[in-house]
Design a protein around this motif. Structure first.
Motif, mmCIF file in Angstrom:
data_model
loop_
_atom_site.group_PDB
_atom_site.id
_atom_site.type_symbol
_atom_site.label_atom_id
_atom_site.label_comp_id
_atom_site.label_asym_id
_atom_site.label_seq_id
_atom_site.Cartn_x
_atom_site.Cartn_y
_atom_site.Cartn_z
ATOM 1 N N PRO A 1 0.955 -1.251 -0.073
ATOM 2 C CA PRO A 1 0.019 -0.145 -0.118
ATOM 3 C C PRO A 1 0.964 1.140 0.197
ATOM 4 N N ASP A 2 0.507 2.367 -0.590
ATOM 5 C CA ASP A 2 0.992 3.634 -0.714
ATOM 6 C C ASP A 2 2.178 3.537 -1.240
ATOM 7 N N PHE A 3 2.680 2.819 -2.440
ATOM 8 C CA PHE A 3 3.934 2.679 -2.902
ATOM 9 C C PHE A 3 4.414 3.910 -3.485
ATOM 10 N N PRO A 4 3.444 4.579 -4.380
ATOM 11 C CA PRO A 4 3.975 6.032 -4.889
ATOM 12 C C PRO A 4 4.409 6.788 -4.092
ATOM 13 N N ASP A 5 3.658 7.035 -2.802
ATOM 14 C CA ASP A 5 3.972 7.847 -1.747
ATOM 15 C C ASP A 5 5.328 7.301 -0.937
ATOM 16 N N LEU A 6 5.719 6.141 -0.955
ATOM 17 C CA LEU A 6 6.736 5.593 -0.214
ATOM 18 C C LEU A 6 8.100 6.086 -1.296
ATOM 19 N N TRP A 7 7.740 5.810 -2.502
ATOM 20 C CA TRP A 7 8.929 5.746 -3.582
ATOM 21 C C TRP A 7 9.218 7.298 -3.656
ATOM 22 N N THR A 8 8.376 8.311 -3.879
ATOM 23 C CA THR A 8 8.681 9.676 -3.873
ATOM 24 C C THR A 8 9.087 10.169 -2.675
ATOM 25 N N GLY A 9 8.849 9.706 -1.577
ATOM 26 C CA GLY A 9 9.379 10.045 -0.218
ATOM 27 C C GLY A 9 10.931 9.465 -0.170
ATOM 28 N N MET A 10 11.158 8.343 -0.792
ATOM 29 C CA MET A 10 12.549 7.798 -0.743
ATOM 30 C C MET A 10 13.245 8.899 -1.387
ATOM 31 N N LEU A 11 12.721 9.178 -2.587
ATOM 32 C CA LEU A 11 13.514 10.357 -3.508
ATOM 33 C C LEU A 11 13.679 11.814 -2.956
ATOM 34 N N GLY A 12 12.870 11.888 -1.829
ATOM 35 C CA GLY A 12 12.917 13.393 -1.281
ATOM 36 C C GLY A 12 12.150 14.369 -2.078
ATOM 37 N N ASN A 13 11.074 13.725 -2.873
ATOM 38 C CA ASN A 13 10.019 14.459 -3.690
ATOM 39 C C ASN A 13 8.979 14.944 -2.886
#
Length: 438
Positions: free
Chosen positions: A426-438
């Motif tokens: 769940p919430d992969f897009p948010d985890l992914w952009t959070g990892m990138l600092g976006n």
């Protein structure tokens, strides 16, 4: 039926502008959560499941068990330490219909449970679920005394005519297409009158770590299990009949779902920390430490968790993934960005997963300019300069995360139906952009 717009929307995969440096808290393991739900439902007393994964597959499992009469209360643990589910076993009963979605664990683990119910239990699911093999479970249960109506298709939809008990005993099955056939019979085995002895007759058996996970979890709640590793015959597992204990279980992070984040460190030459990485585990995802190190990274288990660092170079790999097939899409994505060819072997069974993963990976990477060839049991990947384009997912969560990995290094990649990641992450897009600092 109207089409969900999330299924047709295109998600611009974020392009990394530099090395990632992030700590990513990966949600709990789907494989552990769904096995724990089944075992708790079959136990003789209530139990707690702490830090369960809340995803499509696990909510389908919980919903299916509820439909069969099991109490599952969502809340916080008895000491207030975060989310926990209280599982209260009760008399299993029908008639009812179970929605399996496209979850292999639900469609395979629950028909054996349904044989213990009073009344008919119908199983149905997504269109793709009709194409996934269930013959190992259906034929095995019939040999053990169950009545199952499937119009002799060996697939969904089907109805289990629950008789309140199952005689059990010895059964031979071919689990070459899915180790879940073995796990399915073992999980319910303690509740069968004679227990169960499962003899695998096929030439191959994929995903052995998942069977070891099943055995470990059975033993943790009081079941007696004899296995090839404990001195038994090769390809034979035996579960003794007996009561299962209610336990207080904490779910490990899903190490396979950590894959795209570790891959990000490899692809960008950065560092990613995954907290709570277990020192000892039966999860297949633990092999990532070895595989991604061979492909150019380095890792260390510290007090913070698993610290994985990329070197800035990605090397090709020749590897047998037969025991860890679910890691193939992410490894293929990294291999497409490497400095030398890769051969991924031992994964012919992936043609029967959420989609035909070998065909899907070949088509999607090649349409971005890659050079991927299917082999009899895997993929040959020759790195080529890639370009942007649409990366289709086929309603497969691991295809979506594979496309996101490529998007880190290739500008202009758009993921079709990134929402399918909700199946396990769940919430992969948010985890992914959070990892990138976006």
């Amino acid at each position: 039926m109207p089409v969900n717009p999330a299924h047709t929307a295109l998600w611009p995969a974020p392009h990394a502008s530099g090395a990632v440096d992030a700590t990513v808290h990966v949600p709990g393991s789907k494989s552990v959560t769904n096995r724990a739900l089944v075992l708790a439902a079959l136990a003789a007393e209530p139990g707690w499941l702490r830090r369960p994964l809340r995803s499509r597959d696990t909510l389908l499992m919980a919903g299916a068990l509820r439909a069969m009469g099991v109490g599952i209360e969502e809340g916080v643990g008895p000491d207030g330490s975060g989310e926990a589910w209280r599982v209260i076993p009760s008399g299993l009963h029908g008639p009812t219909t179970v929605d399996v979605g496209n979850a292999g664990t639900v469609m395979r683990f629950l028909p054996p449970v349904a044989t213990l119910a009073d009344g008919p239990i119908r199983f149905d699911g997504d269109p793709r679920s009709y194409e996934r093999p269930l013959n190992g479970v259906i034929d095995g249960l019939r040999a053990l005394g169950a009545r199952i109506d499937d119009d002799n298709r060996g697939t969904l939809p089907l109805t289990v005519q629950g008789g309140g008990a199952l005689e059990g005993g010895t059964v031979e099955i071919d689990a070459s297409s899915s180790s879940q056939f073995v796990s399915a019979l073992l999980l319910s085995g303690p509740r069968f009158n004679q227990g169960v002895e499962v003899r695998h007759t096929g030439s191959t058996l994929p995903s052995m770590p998942h069977i070891r996970m099943t055995v470990d979890m059975l033993r943790s709640i009081g079941a007696q299990v004899d296995t090839p590793e404990s001195g038994g015959e090769p390809n034979v597992w035996r579960v003794t009949p007996g009561a299962l204990l209610g336990r207080d279980l904490t779910v490990e992070p899903d190490l396979s779902n950590a894959q795209p984040f570790l891959a990000a460190a490899l692809v960008t030459g950065g560092t990613v920390v995954i907290p709570d990485w277990p020192v000892r585990t039966t999860q297949p995802g633990d092999r990532l430490r070895e595989i991604f190190t061979e492909m150019g990274g380095s890792c260390e288990l510290t007090d913070r968790g698993l610290e994985f660092t990329g070197s800035g170079s990605i090397h090709g790999i020749d590897v047998d993934l037969g025991e860890v097939g679910e890691l193939t899409p992410g490894i293929a994505a990294v291999a497409a960005l490497a400095d030398s060819p890769s051969a991924l072997r031992g994964v012919a069974h992936l043609r029967l997963h959420e989609t035909d993963r070998l065909a899907a990976l070949t088509k999607e990477i090649n349409e971005l300019g890659g050079d991927v060839t299917e082999t009899a049991d895997g993929l040959t990947i020759r790195p080529r300069p890639l370009h942007g384009g649409i990366f289709h997912t086929y309603d497969d969560h691991r295809m979506a995360t594979a496309g996101a990995i490529i998007g880190l290094a290739v500008d202009g990649v758009q993921i079709e139906n990134v929402a399918t990641t909700a199946k396990t992450l769940p919430d992969f897009p948010d985890l992914w952009t959070g990892m990138l600092g976006n």
